[in-house]
Every structure is written in C-alpha cells, then in structure tokens.
Design a protein around this motif. Structure first.
Motif, PDB file in Angstrom:
ATOM      1  N   VAL A 276       2.327 -11.886   4.120  1.00  0.00           N
ATOM      2  CA  VAL A 276       1.304 -10.934   4.553  1.00  0.00           C
ATOM      3  C   VAL A 276       1.943  -9.588   4.869  1.00  0.00           C
ATOM      4  CG1 VAL A 276      -0.371 -10.421   6.383  1.00  0.00           C
ATOM      5  CG2 VAL A 276      -0.299 -12.688   5.353  1.00  0.00           C
ATOM      6  N   ARG A 277       3.101  -9.582   5.516  1.00  0.00           N
ATOM      7  CA  ARG A 277       3.793  -8.325   5.818  1.00  0.00           C
ATOM      8  C   ARG A 277       4.188  -7.600   4.538  1.00  0.00           C
ATOM      9  NH1 ARG A 277       6.464 -11.372   9.815  1.00  0.00           N
ATOM     10  NH2 ARG A 277       8.329 -11.463   8.512  1.00  0.00           N
ATOM     11  N   GLN A 278       4.647  -8.345   3.545  1.00  0.00           N
ATOM     12  CA  GLN A 278       5.035  -7.731   2.276  1.00  0.00           C
ATOM     13  C   GLN A 278       3.817  -7.176   1.533  1.00  0.00           C
ATOM     14  OE1 GLN A 278       7.145 -10.912   0.377  1.00  0.00           O
ATOM     15  NE2 GLN A 278       9.116 -10.329   1.266  1.00  0.00           N
ATOM     16  N   VAL A 279       2.693  -7.874   1.596  1.00  0.00           N
ATOM     17  CA  VAL A 279       1.469  -7.396   0.952  1.00  0.00           C
ATOM     18  C   VAL A 279       1.008  -6.100   1.608  1.00  0.00           C
ATOM     19  CG1 VAL A 279      -1.002  -7.877   0.638  1.00  0.00           C
ATOM     20  CG2 VAL A 279       0.688  -9.630   0.098  1.00  0.00           C
ATOM     21  N   VAL A 280       1.012  -6.069   2.936  1.00  0.00           N
ATOM     22  CA  VAL A 280       0.602  -4.857   3.649  1.00  0.00           C
ATOM     23  C   VAL A 280       1.542  -3.705   3.317  1.00  0.00           C
ATOM     24  CG1 VAL A 280       0.377  -3.829   5.948  1.00  0.00           C
ATOM     25  CG2 VAL A 280      -0.579  -6.091   5.495  1.00  0.00           C
ATOM     26  N   ALA A 281       2.836  -3.971   3.246  1.00  0.00           N
ATOM     27  CA  ALA A 281       3.800  -2.917   2.902  1.00  0.00           C
ATOM     28  C   ALA A 281       3.551  -2.383   1.501  1.00  0.00           C
ATOM     29  CB  ALA A 281       5.230  -3.460   3.021  1.00  0.00           C
ATOM     30  N   GLU A 282       3.221  -3.256   0.551  1.00  0.00           N
ATOM     31  CA  GLU A 282       2.942  -2.808  -0.811  1.00  0.00           C
ATOM     32  C   GLU A 282       1.635  -2.016  -0.875  1.00  0.00           C
ATOM     33  OE1 GLU A 282       4.744  -2.910  -3.646  1.00  0.00           O
ATOM     34  OE2 GLU A 282       6.362  -3.677  -2.392  1.00  0.00           O
TER      35      GLU A 282
ATOM     36  N   ARG B 219       0.448  -0.122   1.360  1.00  0.00           N
ATOM     37  CA  ARG B 219       0.678   1.212   1.907  1.00  0.00           C
ATOM     38  C   ARG B 219       1.273   2.147   0.865  1.00  0.00           C
ATOM     39  NH1 ARG B 219       2.971  -0.711   7.710  1.00  0.00           N
ATOM     40  NH2 ARG B 219       0.928  -1.098   8.635  1.00  0.00           N
ATOM     41  N   LYS B 220       1.899   1.595  -0.166  1.00  0.00           N
ATOM     42  CA  LYS B 220       2.503   2.410  -1.221  1.00  0.00           C
ATOM     43  C   LYS B 220       1.484   2.857  -2.269  1.00  0.00           C
ATOM     44  CE  LYS B 220       6.869  -0.117  -1.016  1.00  0.00           C
ATOM     45  NZ  LYS B 220       7.777  -0.950  -1.826  1.00  0.00           N
ATOM     46  N   VAL B 221       0.311   2.237  -2.275  1.00  0.00           N
ATOM     47  CA  VAL B 221      -0.688   2.512  -3.301  1.00  0.00           C
ATOM     48  C   VAL B 221      -1.236   3.923  -3.122  1.00  0.00           C
ATOM     49  CG1 VAL B 221      -2.968   1.865  -4.177  1.00  0.00           C
ATOM     50  CG2 VAL B 221      -1.331   0.099  -3.539  1.00  0.00           C
ATOM     51  N   VAL B 222      -1.349   4.637  -4.231  1.00  0.00           N
ATOM     52  CA  VAL B 222      -1.960   5.965  -4.223  1.00  0.00           C
ATOM     53  C   VAL B 222      -3.362   5.799  -4.799  1.00  0.00           C
ATOM     54  CG1 VAL B 222      -1.798   8.322  -5.092  1.00  0.00           C
ATOM     55  CG2 VAL B 222       0.280   7.042  -4.564  1.00  0.00           C
TER      56      VAL B 222
END
Length: 81
Positions: free
Chosen positions: A29-35, A37-40
């Motif tokens: 879940v932490r990795q999904v949230v981090a990814e 946040r990178k989405v434009v």
C-alpha cells in the motif's frame, strides 16, 4: 567463483519474503501511494482533447468495420444468391 554464488544465495534479514503478510500488505500500500504521487494528471483541456480524439477514432473504426461488413455481405449474396 564459488564465493559469488554463496553471496547470491544469502537473503537479507529485512527482505519482503520474511515479513508477515500484514507487513507485506502495508508495504504494498505504501508503494502504491508513492507511485500515485508521481502521476501527472492531465488538465481539463487535455482531457477534453483526448476524449474527442478517442471518440473520433472510434467513429472512424465503426465506419471502417461497417463498410467491410456491408461489402462482405454483398459479396456473399452474389456468390450464394
């Protein structure tokens, strides 16, 4: 060379394989949230433009497939009467 193979087999103590299922799920879940946040995200104007482009493309493909269908139907009627 044997030394390299031995090093490759060792797993670090903090590897995800040794964590319990809940810790792995939390890590995921932490990795999904981090990814995410990178989405434009596109602007409203870009979104409208992309939507119009897709709708036009779909309309063109419908026309092409319909034309082929009508053409093959006419060909089958001529061949089989």
């Amino acid at each position: 060379m044997a030394e390299t193979r031995e090093v490759a087999r060792k797993e670090p103590s903090g590897s995800p394989q040794r964590r319990n299922p809940f810790a792995r799920m939390a890590l995921f879940v932490r990795q999904v949230v981090a990814e995410l946040r990178k989405v434009v995200y596109p602007t409203q104007r870009q979104l409208i433009t992309y939507t119009i482009v897709v709708l036009i493309f779909v309309a063109i493909m419908i026309a092409v497939v319909s034309a082929l269908d009508i053409g093959f139907q006419a060909l089958m009627f001529r061949i089989f009467g």
